[in-house]
Scaffold this active site. Structure first.
Site, PDB file in Angstrom:
ATOM      1  N   ASP A 161       0.829  -1.200   0.000  1.00 15.78           N
ATOM      2  CA  ASP A 161       0.000   0.000   0.000  1.00 15.78           C
ATOM      3  C   ASP A 161       0.872   1.262   0.000  1.00 15.78           C
ATOM      4  O   ASP A 161       1.856   1.350   0.743  1.00 15.78           O
ATOM      5  CB  ASP A 161      -0.880  -0.041   1.269  1.00 15.78           C
ATOM      6  CG  ASP A 161      -1.976   1.001   1.257  1.00 15.78           C
ATOM      7  OD1 ASP A 161      -2.432   1.368   0.166  1.00 15.78           O
ATOM      8  OD2 ASP A 161      -2.378   1.431   2.364  1.00 15.78           O
TER       9      ASP A 161
ATOM     10  N   GLY B 291      -8.820   6.079   3.095  1.00  9.89           N
ATOM     11  CA  GLY B 291      -9.312   6.941   4.168  1.00  9.89           C
ATOM     12  C   GLY B 291     -10.706   6.550   4.626  1.00  9.89           C
ATOM     13  O   GLY B 291     -11.466   7.370   5.152  1.00  9.89           O
TER      14      GLY B 291
ATOM     15  N   ALA C 277      -7.646   1.200   7.726  1.00  9.33           N
ATOM     16  CA  ALA C 277      -6.439   1.040   8.543  1.00  9.33           C
ATOM     17  C   ALA C 277      -6.650   1.628   9.934  1.00  9.33           C
ATOM     18  O   ALA C 277      -6.637   0.913  10.939  1.00  9.33           O
ATOM     19  CB  ALA C 277      -5.237   1.702   7.866  1.00  9.33           C
TER      20      ALA C 277
HETATM   21 ZN    ZN Z   1      -4.429   5.208   1.441  1.00 11.98          ZN
END
Ligand code: ZN
Length: 284
Positions: free
Chosen positions: A81, A204, A227
């Protein structure tokens, strides 16, 4: 089952969402896979360049994550990522990741296209899929930029010029949000979806209310990256456990945190209608 190419999950996702969760420590990988197994859904484990920097190298955390994926009872892909370094892309290919998000979003447009197209050629030769980003999604440096937007026509031209397999778009989210008040531009998601042939990715997502995530998937987002939200769940569990005990045994607070994250992953995979495990065949 077990370790599959990311493309296998993205290709099977029509009408479903692909949920991708970030791994920071080994416990995250174990928790995310346990949650996916409990839910009977496919999942993507993501290792960011920031995570690699934390560990000092890709190899230890990548091999651990790949080993957890290989032992899974459901299809699991491993993805790099926000990689800004071409060297890290090469390392990831050699270690056996199924996809890479190459992030040249800070580069001027022409340079972004040239660097991304080169990475796509290298990755496709190795059977690795590439996600890229157009319109920098803020927040990675603590600067939230929810006003940034991806232009549909530019996104279509970019996807054609680079040959990417998935595209991260700026549609109202910002990275690292600990509040859930991001406002998604659903009309823009639909417009980009209509203009761009490759799967769209929402970064996000931790800052988005859950019912809005479902709406984003309905509007055309296929991969949802989460995340910060899991880190919040993990940390809340550790904080509570340490409050209750004076133990020095790290397993006594990391274990419950791992269990808490697994439960939340399982819940989210069901709530957002992630790809059912049985829709993806066992790789030959
Ligand atoms: Zn990202």
């Amino acid at each position: 089952m077990a370790l599959v190419p990311t493309a296998a999950i993205l290709d099977a996702a029509a009408g479903h969402a692909v949920l991708a969760f970030n791994v920071v420590q080994l416990e995250h990988a174990q928790a995310i896979v346990a949650g996916a197994e409990a839910a009977g859904r496919a999942v993507v484990l993501q290792i960011s360049e920031n995570c690699v920097r934390y560990h000092g190298a890709l190899r230890p955390i990548a091999l651990a994550t790949l080993a957890v994926a290989e032992a899974a009872a459901v299809p699991v892909a491993v993805h790099l990522d926000h990689v800004e370094s071409e060297t890290l892309v090469t390392q990831g290919i050699r270690l056996g990741v199924g996809s890479v998000m190459f992030d040249a979003s800070r580069s001027p447009y022409a340079e972004n296209v040239a660097r991304t197209a080169a990475v796509v050629r290298q990755c496709h030769d190795a059977g690795v899929a590439v996600e890229a980003e157009l319109g920098e999604i803020g927040g990675k440096d603590g600067v939230h930029a929810p006003g940034v937007r991806t232009d549909p026509a530019e996104a279509a031209a970019y996807a054609a010029a680079t040959g990417v397999d998935a595209l991260a778009v700026a549609v109202g989210t910002s990275h690292a949000m600990v509040t859930k008040d991001a406002v998604l531009d659903l009309d823009l998601i639909a417009a980009i979806r209509a203009a761009v042939p490759v799967p769209l990715v929402l970064h996000g997502s931790s800052g988005v209310p859950e019912h809005d995530l479902a709406a984003a998937v309905a509007a055309g987002i296929r991969k949802v990256n989460i995340a910060t939200h899991l880190n919040a769940v993990f940390t809340a569990s550790v904080r509570a456990a340490l409050h209750e005990t004076s133990t020095v045994d790290t397993r006594k607070y990391l274990g419950p945190a791992r269990t808490a994250v697994a439960a939340e992953v399982s819940r989210l995979l069901g709530a957002l209608r992630a790809v059912p495990a049985q829709t993806i065949g066992t790789p030959a």
